[in-house]
Design an enzyme around this catalytic site. Structure first.
Site, PDB file in Angstrom:
ATOM      1  N   LYS A   1      38.585  11.404  67.890  1.00 42.34           N
ATOM      2  CA  LYS A   1      39.042  10.454  68.902  1.00 42.34           C
ATOM      3  C   LYS A   1      40.377  10.916  69.458  1.00 42.34           C
ATOM      4  CE  LYS A   1      39.880   5.502  69.605  1.00 42.34           C
ATOM      5  NZ  LYS A   1      40.215   4.247  68.906  1.00 42.34           N
TER       6      LYS A   1
ATOM      7  N   HIS B   1      45.603  -3.330  76.087  1.00 41.83           N
ATOM      8  CA  HIS B   1      45.472  -2.280  75.074  1.00 41.83           C
ATOM      9  C   HIS B   1      44.327  -2.568  74.105  1.00 41.83           C
ATOM     10  CE1 HIS B   1      47.248   1.170  72.998  1.00 41.83           C
ATOM     11  NE2 HIS B   1      47.006   0.554  71.852  1.00 41.83           N
TER      12      HIS B   1
ATOM     13  N   ARG C   1      44.485   7.973  60.977  1.00 40.78           N
ATOM     14  CA  ARG C   1      43.860   6.848  60.262  1.00 40.78           C
ATOM     15  C   ARG C   1      42.517   6.490  60.877  1.00 40.78           C
ATOM     16  NH1 ARG C   1      48.746   4.936  60.339  1.00 40.78           N
ATOM     17  NH2 ARG C   1      48.372   3.298  61.865  1.00 40.78           N
TER      18      ARG C   1
ATOM     19  N   TYR D   1      40.692  -4.103  76.850  1.00 46.60           N
ATOM     20  CA  TYR D   1      40.131  -3.292  77.939  1.00 46.60           C
ATOM     21  C   TYR D   1      39.664  -4.178  79.102  1.00 46.60           C
ATOM     22  CZ  TYR D   1      40.242   0.564  74.586  1.00 46.60           C
ATOM     23  OH  TYR D   1      40.651   1.514  73.691  1.00 46.60           O
TER      24      TYR D   1
ATOM     25  N   GLU E   1      53.134  -4.155  63.524  1.00 46.99           N
ATOM     26  CA  GLU E   1      52.351  -2.915  63.586  1.00 46.99           C
ATOM     27  C   GLU E   1      52.942  -1.881  62.626  1.00 46.99           C
ATOM     28  OE1 GLU E   1      51.649  -1.639  67.621  1.00 46.99           O
ATOM     29  OE2 GLU E   1      50.817  -3.584  68.184  1.00 46.99           O
TER      30      GLU E   1
ATOM     31  N   ASP F   1      41.170   0.358  60.235  1.00 50.41           N
ATOM     32  CA  ASP F   1      42.581   0.750  60.290  1.00 50.41           C
ATOM     33  C   ASP F   1      43.389  -0.379  60.929  1.00 50.41           C
ATOM     34  OD1 ASP F   1      44.987   2.064  61.273  1.00 50.41           O
ATOM     35  OD2 ASP F   1      43.855   2.512  63.085  1.00 50.41           O
TER      36      ASP F   1
ATOM     37  N   GLN G   1      56.883   1.316  66.205  1.00 52.86           N
ATOM     38  CA  GLN G   1      56.650   1.386  64.762  1.00 52.86           C
ATOM     39  C   GLN G   1      57.392   2.580  64.150  1.00 52.86           C
ATOM     40  OE1 GLN G   1      54.536   1.927  67.231  1.00 52.86           O
ATOM     41  NE2 GLN G   1      52.654   0.761  67.042  1.00 52.86           N
TER      42      GLN G   1
ATOM     43  N   SER H   1      46.414   7.180  73.092  1.00 50.95           N
ATOM     44  CA  SER H   1      47.757   7.334  73.669  1.00 50.95           C
ATOM     45  C   SER H   1      48.807   6.601  72.856  1.00 50.95           C
ATOM     46  CB  SER H   1      47.757   6.782  75.095  1.00 50.95           C
ATOM     47  OG  SER H   1      47.375   5.415  75.075  1.00 50.95           O
ATOM     48  N   HIS H   2      50.026   7.129  72.878  1.00 53.27           N
ATOM     49  CA  HIS H   2      51.199   6.421  72.384  1.00 53.27           C
ATOM     50  C   HIS H   2      52.319   6.635  73.395  1.00 53.27           C
ATOM     51  CE1 HIS H   2      52.483   4.543  68.353  1.00 53.27           C
ATOM     52  NE2 HIS H   2      51.421   3.935  68.820  1.00 53.27           N
TER      53      HIS H   2
END
Length: 719
Positions: free
Chosen positions: A89, A47, A114, A50, A310, A266, A238, A92-93
């Site tokens: 931008k 994550h 953010r 990369y 997080e 951020d 989170q 993904s979550h």
């Protein structure tokens, strides 16, 4: 509190393999502490690093005269003229949203907002792209409700309009839904804020909400497949607070006006660790942190927990020391934490102290630049089998099957839960193509869209990658916008499987070709891998978010069809039914090749639409469901019937690319045909709008009956 002993199980639990652990030993020359292991795990997971995708991401076109800042920062920045820039931008979550749908989706929205205001931009628009399992799956309804409520709950409270997006259902997402969140903001092009630290001995300042234990290990969790231990991963999700985020944005933008900010980042994935390392690494500096100064909301937090939490609504900043009092006053006013938690140092060190004990002492540059980089083995996706004959069907039956499917039915149930009008600059509501937002105080507008057709990508990754970009280009064009740039959200399964890595490589090649040909460089993005449960991967889903510019309100193509309008098709029709929506929904088949994308035709037809926009009253691109669905959607939106001159299945439902359906008066249609002849563009009259029925050849149904199906089908299965 004593730290656990490092062993093989602990290393594996941190998402590291034996080779990676050996590399850590080589870098630091000793066994890491538990906190150091956590820091390496956070920086070296998929994550954040990369590591499986970097090699291929470097091949994407990222430059252009319009690009102010490409990939590598919190968000991409693109010039829109008059000293203004759009900052955007997509990210993904996915894993958090599958585990805890409301908070997973909500914090996905919070994180992407953010990313935008950290660059100095005020957010003006949000979108989302959602992929769920089949509607009948026992988890799907709960996931849809939780995710949609989470997106609405966070975005509505924060106060940003949600202007577009997409929702799909497919069995491949049964064990792993996708939640891709997009945000865009406006900034002055000479007042963009970056994350590279500079200056030795500069205060490192913690801003925003307090640190808790939520989300510890979240980035590592996001870089792993799911199995039957999924419920144990709930604490890695989170918890968000949109009202705190709103105050954080206002405080941050106010702080930026003071001249106090040297650099700002951020706190997203891997929290304090990733933000501090990225700022130091980009500036060629070390960072020393004193963790007892970090504002916490839980007692007895360890260094490990503080470094990997997080918790949301937090930022890290390098501050001009002479501005400390002025900066602190801003955050005190907004009732947010402001704490000096460290300083920049000349040595290449990441030094973590807690109560005068060294918890970590690592070479900072090695955490980012020495992350593993893999050239994963890959195999090309085999060519799709030739499509077997598709029988002719009654066109109204085919249309009913499509608009009655939750994939292609109206999504009012979703977007009516989002505030689409807050800020009062929304010029086009969700539900029909790209969203449009006025650039406040100017004549300009920005258009936003998000697109991908995963079944195309699975059948033919290169053409599917091209098509995602081409459809985004068409959606922007159909509202009169000139496409500017793109962000990508590349969702795939396990990259250690050569066939999955082959899908990724093929899609990147297609995306790269398309963004180059259509002058839509990739300026930001996100890769989400390991989207699998019990070894079953999702459909390859490389979502493309795109932004376009409309120079003046008069240039918007935003009207509705009306009685008497001619229906004109721009682009060439061959009747491609491979991998089509019709095939999937009516015949329960996913076979044949994806439609091939002629990028020269896409460019020519798009330019033709924009050049002749004054002749066009309403427009839509042709995508899922082809001509039949496009004509129905234009008609339904205006409450006017439509007659198409054919009942041929392939002509009506084929998904050939580079096509638009436009509505115009008779004399304007004549003028358009003259212009098309000069430009060498294929155009044909395919019918007309009027009456109160939808007619295709000799088959007909009342518009009211079809509209009821279209508007009720989605809520009927998930509501």
């Amino acid at each position: 509190m004593s730290e656990p002993e490092i062993n093989e199980d602990l290393i594996a639990a941190h998402g590291l393999n034996a080779d990676e652990y050996t590399r850590i030993l080589d870098i630091i020359g000793r066994e890491p502490t538990f906190t150091e292991l956590g820091i390496f795990s956070a920086m070296w997971n998929e994550h954040c690093s990369y590591k499986s995708s970097k090699k291929w991401l470097r091949t994407l076109p990222t430059d252009g005269p319009q690009v102010i800042c490409g990939p590598g920062e919190n968000a991409g920045v693109v010039d829109i003229g008059d000293g203004q820039a759009v900052v955007f931008k997509m990210e993904s979550h996915n894993h958090p949203s599958y585990i805890e749908p409301y908070q997973g989706a909500a914090t996905g929205v919070g994180g992407i907002l953010r990313d935008v205001f950290t660059m100095g931009a005020r957010p003006i628009a949000a979108m989302n792209s959602l992929s769920f399992g089949e509607v009948s799956h026992p988890k799907t309804k709960r996931l849809v409700h939780g995710v949609v409520e989470g997106i609405g709950g966070y975005g509505n409270c924060f106060g940003v309009p949600t202007v577009g997006g997409e929702v799909r259902f497919h069995p491949a997402y049964n064990g792993n839904c996708l939640v891709n969140a997009f945000a865009a903001g406006l900034a002055d092009s000479d007042k963009i804020f970056y994350s590279a630290a500079s200056g030795v001995g500069m205060p490192v300042v913690y801003l925003g909400a307090k640190t808790g234990r939520d989300g510890v290990g979240g980035a590592t969790m996001a870089s792993a497949e799911f199995d039957d231990t999924i419920e144990e991963k709930r604490p890695t999700v989170q918890v968000g607070d949109p009202f705190t985020e709103k105050r954080l944005m206002e405080a941050t933008l106010e702080l930026m006006q003071t001249g106090a900010v040297i650099s700002i980042q951020d706190m997203g994935a891997a929290g304090l660790t990733c933000s501090a390392v990225e700022m130091g690494d980009k500036g060629g500096l070390g960072v020393r942190l004193t963790l007892e100064d970090v504002p916490v909301r839980e007692p007895n937090m360890t260094a490990y927990e503080m470094m990997l939490s997080e918790s949301q609504e937090r930022m890290l900043m390098v501050l001009r020391p002479e501005k400390e009092a002025e900066a602190k006053a801003v955050f005190d006013k907004w009732d947010l934490d402001f704490a000096i938690v460290g300083e920049t140092i000349a040595e290449d060190r990441f030094l973590i102290m807690l109560n005068n004990e060294v918890k970590a002492d690592l070479p900072l540059s090695k955490l980012a630049s020495s992350a593993p980089e893999y050239d994963r083995p890959w195999v090309e996706t085999p060519a799709a089998a030739v499509l077997e004959d598709v029988p002719q069907i009654d066109p109204i039956d085919g249309l009913k099957a499509l608009i009655g499917s939750p994939n292609y039915a109206g999504k009012q149930w979703v977007y009516e839960q989002y505030d689409t009008m807050v800020m009062a600059d929304t010029a086009r509501l969700p539900g029909l193509g790209a969203g449009v937002i006025r650039v406040h105080g100017t004549d300009k507008l920005l258009a936003f869209t998000s697109d991908v057709t995963p079944r195309y990508v699975k059948a033919n990754p290169t053409e599917g990658g091209k098509q995602a970009v081409a459809e985004a280009y068409r959606n922007l064009t159909a509202v009169g916008a000139r496409p500017l740039a793109t962000t990508d959200n590349l969702n795939f399964g396990n990259p250690e499987k050569p066939e999955i890595m082959g899908q990724f490589v093929g899609a990147i090649k297609g995306i790269g070709e398309a963004v180059a040909a259509l002058d839509m460089p990739i300026v930001s993005g996100n890769v989400s891998l390991y989207n699998e449960t019990d070894g079953v991967g999702i459909l390859p889903t490389p979502t493309i978010g795109a932004v376009g510019l409309i120079d003046h309100g008069d240039d918007v193509i935003g009207g509705q069809v009306r009685d008497g309008h001619i229906a004109v098709l721009i682009g060439e029709t061959t009747g491609h039914l491979g991998q089509s929506a019709l095939l999937a929904e009516v015949f329960n088949r996913e076979d044949g090749d994806a439609p091939h994308v002629d990028l020269a035709a896409e460019k020519a037809n798009g330019d033709f639409i924009r050049t002749n926009r004054t002749l066009i009253k309403a427009a839509t691109d042709l995508s899922d469901g082809g001509l039949a669905v496009a004509a129905f959607e234009l008609a339904e939106a205006a409450g006017v019937g439509v007659t198409l001159d054919t009942d041929d299945t392939a002509t009506l439902f084929g998904e050939d690319q580079a096509r638009y359906l436009v509505a115009m008066n008779f004399d304007e249609a004549e003028a358009l045909f003259v212009e098309a002849g000069r430009a060498g563009i294929t155009v044909e009259t395919v019918g007309k709008f009027g009456g109160d029925s939808v007619t295709m050849g000799s088959s007909s149904a009342p518009l009211e009956e079809l509209a009821a199906i279209y508007r009720g089908a989605f809520e009927g299965v998930v509501g």
